[in-house]
Every structure is written in structure tokens, then in C-alpha cells.
Motif scaffolding. Structure first.
Motif, PDB file in Angstrom:
ATOM      1  N   ASP A  49      58.468  10.266   8.083  1.00  0.00           N
ATOM      2  CA  ASP A  49      57.679   9.084   8.415  1.00  0.00           C
ATOM      3  C   ASP A  49      56.235   9.537   8.630  1.00  0.00           C
ATOM      4  N   TYR A 103      45.823   8.929  14.083  1.00  0.00           N
ATOM      5  CA  TYR A 103      46.303   9.313  12.745  1.00  0.00           C
ATOM      6  C   TYR A 103      46.017  10.786  12.408  1.00  0.00           C
ATOM      7  N   THR A 148      57.477   6.124   4.215  1.00  0.00           N
ATOM      8  CA  THR A 148      56.593   5.361   5.091  1.00  0.00           C
ATOM      9  C   THR A 148      56.521   3.902   4.711  1.00  0.00           C
ATOM     10  N   SER A 149      55.995   3.080   5.621  1.00  0.00           N
ATOM     11  CA  SER A 149      55.726   1.690   5.248  1.00  0.00           C
ATOM     12  C   SER A 149      54.339   1.554   4.637  1.00  0.00           C
ATOM     13  N   LYS A 150      53.623   2.661   4.519  1.00  0.00           N
ATOM     14  CA  LYS A 150      52.295   2.614   3.896  1.00  0.00           C
ATOM     15  C   LYS A 150      52.417   2.341   2.393  1.00  0.00           C
ATOM     16  N   GLU A 200      47.440   3.905  -0.167  1.00  0.00           N
ATOM     17  CA  GLU A 200      47.224   4.770   1.013  1.00  0.00           C
ATOM     18  C   GLU A 200      47.738   6.188   0.747  1.00  0.00           C
ATOM     19  N   ARG A 217      49.006  -4.079  -1.229  1.00  0.00           N
ATOM     20  CA  ARG A 217      50.470  -3.950  -1.182  1.00  0.00           C
ATOM     21  C   ARG A 217      51.120  -4.543  -2.418  1.00  0.00           C
ATOM     22  N   ARG A 265      53.631  -0.623  14.881  1.00  0.00           N
ATOM     23  CA  ARG A 265      52.756  -1.751  15.214  1.00  0.00           C
ATOM     24  C   ARG A 265      53.219  -3.082  14.605  1.00  0.00           C
ATOM     25  N   LYS A 296      64.250   2.892   4.174  1.00  0.00           N
ATOM     26  CA  LYS A 296      63.924   4.297   3.904  1.00  0.00           C
ATOM     27  C   LYS A 296      65.188   5.118   3.628  1.00  0.00           C
TER      28      LYS A 296
HETATM   29  O1  LIG Z   1      54.119  -0.928  10.976  1.00  0.00           O
HETATM   30  C1  LIG Z   1      53.419   0.022  11.339  1.00  0.00           C
HETATM   31  O2  LIG Z   1      53.053   0.202  12.503  1.00  0.00           O
HETATM   32  C2  LIG Z   1      53.026   1.110  10.345  1.00  0.00           C
HETATM   33  C3  LIG Z   1      54.210   2.048  10.208  1.00  0.00           C
HETATM   34  O3  LIG Z   1      53.963   3.103   9.280  1.00  0.00           O
HETATM   35  P1  LIG Z   1      55.067   4.273   9.118  1.00  0.00           P
HETATM   36  O4  LIG Z   1      56.247   3.707   8.374  1.00  0.00           O
HETATM   37  O5  LIG Z   1      55.418   4.695  10.524  1.00  0.00           O
HETATM   38  O6  LIG Z   1      54.371   5.386   8.361  1.00  0.00           O
HETATM   39  O7  LIG Z   1      52.678   0.601   9.049  1.00  0.00           O
HETATM   40  C4  LIG Z   1      51.735  -0.462   8.939  1.00  0.00           C
HETATM   41  O8  LIG Z   1      50.548  -0.172   9.657  1.00  0.00           O
HETATM   42  C5  LIG Z   1      49.814   0.955   9.160  1.00  0.00           C
HETATM   43  C6  LIG Z   1      48.569   1.129   9.999  1.00  0.00           C
HETATM   44  O9  LIG Z   1      48.864   1.183  11.358  1.00  0.00           O
HETATM   45  C7  LIG Z   1      49.431   0.783   7.691  1.00  0.00           C
HETATM   46  O10 LIG Z   1      48.796   1.962   7.251  1.00  0.00           O
HETATM   47  C8  LIG Z   1      50.642   0.475   6.855  1.00  0.00           C
HETATM   48  O11 LIG Z   1      50.276   0.144   5.537  1.00  0.00           O
HETATM   49  C9  LIG Z   1      51.411  -0.692   7.468  1.00  0.00           C
HETATM   50  O12 LIG Z   1      52.615  -0.911   6.742  1.00  0.00           O
END
Ligand SMILES: O=C(O)[C@@H](COP(=O)(O)O)O[C@H]1O[C@H](CO)[C@@H](O)[C@H](O)[C@H]1O
Length: 274
Positions: free
Chosen positions: A10, A21, A44-46, A50, A147, A181, A191
Motif C-alpha cells: 500500500d 507522504y 494502492t487506490s492511487k 500518480e 481517474r 482519508r 487489492k
Molecule cells: O483514500 C485514501 O485516503 C487514499 C488511500 O491511498 P492508498 O490506497 O493507501 O495508497 O487514496 C486517495 O487519497 C490519496 C491522497 O490522500 C490520493 O492520492 C488517491 O488517488 C486517492 O484514491
């Protein structure tokens, strides 16, 4: 070493510090893994946009998994024969598990009136708002909003209403996963499924050599990969408790936060695995 180790990690709250970060505390371990030819696979959810930026920063050039398992990107130099069910795009084999973002935006729209004022979402937030809610700079906030398969939702209502919102999205066919967040709204993907697909693609390309998958994560959206891996590492988080797991074998819990905990647990695992 008989088995090929694969590290699925992750990003936010795990390899990257939840607040700023930073991955500085993980640099030494990243070097060790590189020296031992152990792939580090961001999971990741990124977004792909990114990751294009982050992979360079982290000096990684292997596969990665984006948007909470909605798509796997495998560089064609890593696996030469095209895995089944993938598309070729810009030097990658791409395995997609979810419908496009527009589909999930339309589902969220169906609930907009009933939950008016109780949530925010990336697609209707300004870049400035995304920056405020994430702490990302302008460039990275734009990349986060670029996205293809999913929509992050910031819940600002009560926990009870959040449960109702999530239940209704699920009834409409969405999968909703909690990140550090945001809630990630997307399709029937996570995942864990993406990890399993990539392990299988690696095994095929390695002539069925045994692999040992290690997954590291800190949030609800990491549970599926922590359950699906050979070794699970739960990273200590300031904002929330360790994600709950049903498995109890081969589970490590870091005592340190974020990238420091990441290095702490991988050090122990590498000693055990020789
Ligand atoms: O939901 C969230 O808190 C994060 C989680 O990301 P990870 O799966 O923990 O890498 O992802 C979102 O927020 C990020 C910024 O805080 C963005 O970079 C991601 O694109 C977004 O999906």
C-alpha cells in the motif's frame, strides 16, 4: 533463496507517511530489496497518473496496481509473453477489473439528493479543495483526480448515515473500500484479487517457480490483499486501528508508523526468510 519474494505494498500510511507522504525512512530497505531482486509492487487506490510520477521517485520499474485493484499494470520487459485477458498499452500489459469511472459517478448521482451535504467527491471538488483534503500539492492533486475506474468520496456526515450510504451503493452494485482519508467507490475488485492475478502471472512467467507474497497495508482497503498474501504486515496508523483480519498465521504488526514500520517488518521477514 528457493522462492521468489514479491512485496505488495500500500502507499498512503504504509510506504508513504500518512501526513506528509515521505518515504525517507524506507529508502534503505528499498535499496536492500532492489539488491536482492525482490520486486516492490505498489498496490494502492492511487491512479496510473500518480504512479507514473511515484514510480520514478521510488526508483521502481516493475508492475503496480492502481485504484484499489481496478487495474494491474505490468511492464512488458518484466513479463514478455502477454498474460491472458490483458490489453497492450504504452509498454504495459494492462489487466482491468472494473467498469469506467463514469459508471460509478452515475451510481453516486442516484444518491446525491438523499445524502445531500453529507459527502464530497473528487469529480465535483476544485483542485484547491482536493489539495486541502489530501495535503497534496497542485500537480499531485490533479494527478489524483485523473481517474479511470473509481471515485474517492469524503464522508462528512454521521457514522450511521455513512453505513446507510455504503449499503445503498453496494445494493446498486458498487464495492466501497475505506482508505486512510476517503471511501473508494468502484466495481467488483479489490487489492486482493489483483494480487492473486499478478502472483499467478509471475508464476507462469517464471516457469511455475514458487513465490512468497508479502503484503503491507494500514487501512480497510488493504484487508483483501492482507488476507490473500502468504505473509501479511499491518502497519501502525495514527488515524485508525490496525485493519481487522480473520487470519492469524503469518501476520506481523509494526510497532512503528508508516514507512518506519514498513522497514521494521520487512527487516524481520528478510531475516526469517534468509
Ligand atoms: O483514500 C485514501 O485516503 C487514499 C488511500 O491511498 P492508498 O490506497 O493507501 O495508497 O487514496 C486517495 O487519497 C490519496 C491522497 O490522500 C490520493 O492520492 C488517491 O488517488 C486517492 O484514491
Amino acid at each position: 533463496m528457493l522462492k521468489q519474494l514479491l512485496v505488495f505494498t500500500d502507499m498512503d500510511g504504509t510506504l508513504l507517511d500518512h501526513h506528509d507522504y515521505s518515504y525517507a525512512p524506507a529508502l534503505n530497505m528499498l535499496d536492500i530489496l532492489k539488491g536482492r531482486h525482490i520486486p516492490v509492487i505498489p498496490t494502492t487506490s492511487k491512479t496510473k497518473a500518480e504512479l507514473d510520477s511515484l514510480m520514478g521517485d521510488l526508483q521502481l520499474n516493475g508492475p503496480f496496481i492502481v485504484e484499489n485493484g481496478a487495474a494491474v499494470y505490468v511492464p512488458q520487459h518484466v513479463i514478455q509473453n502477454q498474460p491472458s485477458d490483458t490489453l497492450a498499452s504504452e509498454g504495459f500489459w494492462v489487466k482491468a477489473f472494473a467498469q469506467p469511472r463514469e459508471h460509478w459517478l452515475a451510481l453516486i448521482d442516484e444518491l446525491a439528493e438523499e445524502f445531500d451535504g453529507e459527502f464530497l467527491q473528487f469529480s465535483t471538488m476544485s483542485v484547491q479543495q482536493i489539495m486541502e483534503h489530501t495535503g497534496l500539492d497542485e500537480c499531485h492533486a490533479k494527478l489524483a483526480n485523473s481517474r479511470m475506474y473509481s471515485e474517492p468520496v469524503k464522508w462528512i456526515g454521521t457514522p450511521e448515515r455513512k453505513t446507510q450510504f455504503v449499503t445503498q451503493l453496494q445494493q446498486l452494485g458498487a464495492t466501497v473500500l475505506q482508505g486512510g482519508r476517503f471511501l473508494g467507490v468502484s466495481g467488483n475488485c479489490d487489492k486482493g484479487q489483483a494480487l492473486q492475478w499478478l502472483v499467478s502471472a509471475f508464476q507462469t512467467s517464471l516457469g511455475h517457480k514458487a513465490t512468497l507474497s508479502i503484503a503491507l497495508g494500514d487501512s480497510g482497503n488493504d484487508v483483501a490483499m492482507l488476507e490473500a498474501s502468504d505473509i501479511a504486515v499491518r502497519i501502525k496508523s495514527q488515524p485508525h486501528a490496525y485493519p481487522p483480519l480473520t487470519r492469524t498465521d503469518n501476520v506481523f504488526d509494526s510497532t512503528l508508523y508508516g514507512p518506519s514500520g514498513w522497514s521494521e517488518c520487512l527487516t524481520k521477514i528478510l531475516i526469517n526468510e534468509g
